[in-house]
Motif scaffolding. Structure first.
Motif, mmCIF file in Angstrom:
data_model
loop_
_atom_site.group_PDB
_atom_site.id
_atom_site.type_symbol
_atom_site.label_atom_id
_atom_site.label_comp_id
_atom_site.label_asym_id
_atom_site.label_seq_id
_atom_site.Cartn_x
_atom_site.Cartn_y
_atom_site.Cartn_z
ATOM 1 N N LYS A 45 0.835 -1.207 0.000
ATOM 2 C CA LYS A 45 0.000 0.000 0.000
ATOM 3 C C LYS A 45 0.868 1.256 0.000
ATOM 4 O O LYS A 45 0.548 2.226 -0.684
ATOM 5 C CB LYS A 45 -0.919 0.008 1.215
ATOM 6 C CG LYS A 45 -2.123 -0.886 1.061
ATOM 7 C CD LYS A 45 -3.056 -0.705 2.223
ATOM 8 C CE LYS A 45 -4.364 -1.411 2.016
ATOM 9 N NZ LYS A 45 -5.272 -1.216 3.141
ATOM 10 N N SER A 46 1.947 1.218 0.789
ATOM 11 C CA SER A 46 2.814 2.399 0.864
ATOM 12 C C SER A 46 3.441 2.686 -0.492
ATOM 13 O O SER A 46 3.563 3.847 -0.908
ATOM 14 C CB SER A 46 3.917 2.200 1.900
ATOM 15 O OG SER A 46 3.345 2.048 3.169
ATOM 16 N N TYR A 49 0.956 4.294 -2.612
ATOM 17 C CA TYR A 49 0.738 5.657 -2.097
ATOM 18 C C TYR A 49 1.820 6.601 -2.633
ATOM 19 O O TYR A 49 1.531 7.678 -3.142
ATOM 20 C CB TYR A 49 0.795 5.557 -0.576
ATOM 21 C CG TYR A 49 0.526 6.810 0.215
ATOM 22 C CD1 TYR A 49 -0.675 7.473 0.111
ATOM 23 C CD2 TYR A 49 1.475 7.289 1.118
ATOM 24 C CE1 TYR A 49 -0.943 8.592 0.876
ATOM 25 C CE2 TYR A 49 1.225 8.394 1.890
ATOM 26 C CZ TYR A 49 0.015 9.055 1.767
ATOM 27 O OH TYR A 49 -0.233 10.159 2.537
ATOM 28 N N LEU B 60 -4.853 9.811 -3.388
ATOM 29 C CA LEU B 60 -3.990 9.512 -2.241
ATOM 30 C C LEU B 60 -4.792 8.819 -1.130
ATOM 31 O O LEU B 60 -4.290 7.917 -0.455
ATOM 32 C CB LEU B 60 -3.339 10.785 -1.706
ATOM 33 C CG LEU B 60 -2.241 11.381 -2.593
ATOM 34 C CD1 LEU B 60 -1.810 12.742 -2.095
ATOM 35 C CD2 LEU B 60 -1.029 10.444 -2.649
ATOM 36 N N PHE B 63 -5.093 5.121 -1.938
ATOM 37 C CA PHE B 63 -3.885 4.298 -1.787
ATOM 38 C C PHE B 63 -3.180 4.449 -0.435
ATOM 39 O O PHE B 63 -2.130 3.850 -0.224
ATOM 40 C CB PHE B 63 -2.903 4.617 -2.919
ATOM 41 C CG PHE B 63 -3.408 4.188 -4.258
ATOM 42 C CD1 PHE B 63 -3.599 2.845 -4.539
ATOM 43 C CD2 PHE B 63 -3.727 5.110 -5.240
ATOM 44 C CE1 PHE B 63 -4.084 2.429 -5.765
ATOM 45 C CE2 PHE B 63 -4.216 4.713 -6.468
ATOM 46 C CZ PHE B 63 -4.403 3.368 -6.731
ATOM 47 N N SER B 64 -3.742 5.234 0.467
ATOM 48 C CA SER B 64 -3.077 5.427 1.765
ATOM 49 C C SER B 64 -2.936 4.101 2.513
ATOM 50 O O SER B 64 -3.852 3.279 2.482
ATOM 51 C CB SER B 64 -3.891 6.387 2.636
ATOM 52 O OG SER B 64 -3.835 7.669 2.091
ATOM 53 N N ASP B 69 -4.436 7.951 7.515
ATOM 54 C CA ASP B 69 -3.976 8.665 6.313
ATOM 55 C C ASP B 69 -5.128 8.844 5.327
ATOM 56 O O ASP B 69 -5.266 9.901 4.700
ATOM 57 C CB ASP B 69 -2.850 7.881 5.638
ATOM 58 C CG ASP B 69 -1.524 8.062 6.363
ATOM 59 O OD1 ASP B 69 -1.027 9.179 6.388
ATOM 60 O OD2 ASP B 69 -1.018 7.078 6.915
ATOM 61 N N GLN B 70 -5.933 7.798 5.202
ATOM 62 C CA GLN B 70 -7.074 7.885 4.280
ATOM 63 C C GLN B 70 -8.002 9.014 4.702
ATOM 64 O O GLN B 70 -8.447 9.805 3.870
ATOM 65 C CB GLN B 70 -7.853 6.560 4.297
ATOM 66 C CG GLN B 70 -7.155 5.444 3.554
ATOM 67 C CD GLN B 70 -8.000 4.176 3.559
ATOM 68 O OE1 GLN B 70 -8.483 3.753 4.605
ATOM 69 N NE2 GLN B 70 -8.170 3.575 2.398
ATOM 70 N N HIS B 73 -6.659 12.546 3.877
ATOM 71 C CA HIS B 73 -6.833 12.993 2.485
ATOM 72 C C HIS B 73 -8.309 13.180 2.133
ATOM 73 O O HIS B 73 -8.653 14.082 1.363
ATOM 74 C CB HIS B 73 -6.154 12.010 1.540
ATOM 75 C CG HIS B 73 -4.666 11.951 1.752
ATOM 76 N ND1 HIS B 73 -3.865 13.064 1.654
ATOM 77 C CD2 HIS B 73 -3.840 10.931 2.088
ATOM 78 C CE1 HIS B 73 -2.611 12.735 1.914
ATOM 79 N NE2 HIS B 73 -2.564 11.435 2.193
#
Lengths: 317, 197
Positions: A45-46, A49, B60, B63-64, B69-70, B73
């Motif tokens: 995932k990173s 990202y 973003l 894909f975080s 993080d999700q 964004h």
């Protein structure tokens, strides 16, 4: 009896140790596998990202908007990113870091074949991180992010606690079940007649063929009971009751236990039947030997027990 | 009677002035409403830029690697859509400071276009396109908020994928038919509108 108990205890201890060992091993294997799965998912995932950010960053740089790239990089630092570097034409144009990563040495990445690179890193005062570098598709630039690995560690830790909790609960349940089975088993064995007469040895009750020195003899093969050598004729229920009480002389058997062992097939028998059976047994034994009346004693509020004919507690009645 | 008129007239004027000032002030403080009114095509160009930024943050969010993080964004997308003063606007996640919301801006443009002269060529098409943009942005906001509510990474990713799709539809391409509801197509139409007869 003592021998069997010791053997039973050893079995319980052995099984318990085995169960604990197996659950500890299973938990360790599970956690190792889970941590690996978490690590791999986080890495994957990173990388996606960073790739998504790299696409946007290169687009901003292509139109000369370095400030947009810098602002977005700063925004990423509010999340799991510890540092963000954007390089174009071999020069780092954006280098944003969280305060704790300020002094982190980040040597220029070596990118072979234009592939992304992933590496674990750690530093003083910085949590473990994943260093990901994504090269520019056509150009000498790259985007580099350091992703904090703490979320993975935290998730693994919470999974560890859950697994340990489940394992302990499983062990406790299983061991409790084992102890219950172990405590009930000798009774069942005796009640089923599997005993060889040695179960109650040394406690004043001889089980097996008559002729021993014991004042009370229960011959399970012939279904005969003798008190001080005199044969007592009993009904099957009376015999079953005496056999149960004699399996552990002195021990108090509750109504429930007696009902379970003497009337296993009947759902209607109750404490009154037990009382009646005890009364008839006492009377029958008293007919043959005066002390027979007091062999089966009532322990008010608890149940009944067998007191041996040679017990000083027992007086001829 | 004269004396009475002398008192009433200035008072009436004062009340009218006060009401007008309040109306203007209210208009100015409406969430995300722009302070100045540049030409519509310029506002549409600025909208297109902010839409691209919102799409970047929606990507973003998809894909975080972590849910926090999700959400970070997703909140940025919501901020860009609602603008400063919006119901779900969180200033901490708005590094650019005061933001003109995409939704209030789209509504304002739709209102402006609807006030064009009825015989102005392309007016109806432009109004239709602007309303479509508002609908797409509304849907994007709904998905952004759904992403913020979700606690599962897959749930957030799905909502933000949908938000991305609606933002893309709201952005569109310059060569698309304006009725499809793209900002770029609307801008191309507005630029090409014939002058008032």
């Amino acid at each position: 009896m003592a021998g069997w108990a010791w053997r039973g205890s050893r079995i319980v201890i052995g099984v318990s140790a085995g169960v604990v060992l197996v659950t500890v091993l299973a938990s360790a294997v599970f956690l190792h596998a889970y941590r690996r799965v978490l690590d791999e998912a986080f890495q994957e995932k990173s990388a996606a990202y960073v790739l998504a950010f790299a696409d946007a960053a290169h687009a901003w740089l292509a139109r000369g908007d370095v400030e947009a790239a810098r602002s977005a990089a700063r925004f990423l630092l509010l999340g799991s990113a510890l540092y963000v570097q954007v390089a174009a034409d071999g020069a780092v144009v954006v280098d944003e870091r969280v305060p704790s990563a300020d002094r982190l040495a980040l040597p220029a990445p070596t990118l072979s074949g234009g592939n992304r690179s992933l590496a674990r890193g750690s530093g003083e005062g910085v949590p473990d991180y994943l260093d990901i570098v994504v090269p520019e598709r056509d150009g000498g630039g790259y985007v580099r992010l350091g992703m904090d690995l703490s979320p993975v560690v935290l998730r693994a830790r919470s999974a560890t606690l859950t697994a340990v909790g489940v394992a302990v609960a499983f062990d406790v349940t299983l061991l409790a079940a084992l102890v219950v089975v172990a405590r009930r088993r000798p009774l069942s064995r005796r009640a089923s007649g599997a005993g060889t007469g040695k179960l109650a040895e040394g406690q004043g009750v001889e089980r097996g063929a008559p002729g021993g020195a014991s004042p009370l003899t229960v011959d399970e093969e012939r279904k005969e009971v003798r008190i001080r050598g005199r044969l007592i004729s009993l009904t099957p229920k009376q015999y079953a009751l005496l056999r149960l009480l004699s399996s552990s002389p002195g021990r108090v058997f509750s109504d429930k236990e007696i009902l379970r062992e003497v009337w296993p097939e009947s759902g209607y028998a109750d404490a009154k039947d037990v009382k009646q059976c005890v009364y008839l047994l006492r009377r029958r034994m008293g007919e043959e030997d005066p002390i027979g009346t007091n062999v089966v004693q009532n322990v008010p509020g608890f149940g009944y027990r067998l007191v041996l004919p040679d017990d000083p507690e027992l007086t001829e009645g | 009677m004269r004396r009475w008129r002398r008192i009433v007239r200035p008072a009436g004027l004062l009340i009218a002035l006060a009401l007008a000032t309040t109306a203007v002030a209210q208009e100015g403080t409406r969430p995300g409403a722009p302070d100045v009114d540049p030409p519509v095509e310029v506002r549409l160009a600025a909208m297109a830029e902010r839409l691209e930024l919102a799409r970047t943050f929606a990507t973003l969010a998809v894909f975080s690697p972590t849910v926090s993080d999700q959400h970070l964004h997703a909140q940025r997308v919501v901020n860009l859509l609602e603008g400063t003063g919006g119901e779900h606007f969180v200033e901490r996640f708005s590094p650019e400071g005061k933001v003109v919301g995409l939704l209030p801006e789209a509504r304002a443009i739709a209102f402006l276009l609807s006030r064009l002269a009825p015989d102005q060529g392309g007016r109806e098409e432009a109004v239709l396109a602007a309303k479509e943009i508002v609908r797409f942005l509304d849907l994007a906001l709904e998905e952004g908020l759904a992403g913020l509510r979700s606690r599962r990474p897959e749930g957030v990713a799905l909502s933000m994928r949908r938000a991305f799709a609606f933002l893309s539809a709201a952005l569109g391409r310059a060569e698309d038919a304006p009725a499809l509801g793209g900002v770029r197509a609307l801008r191309a139409l507005v630029v090409s509108l014939p002058p008032k007869p």
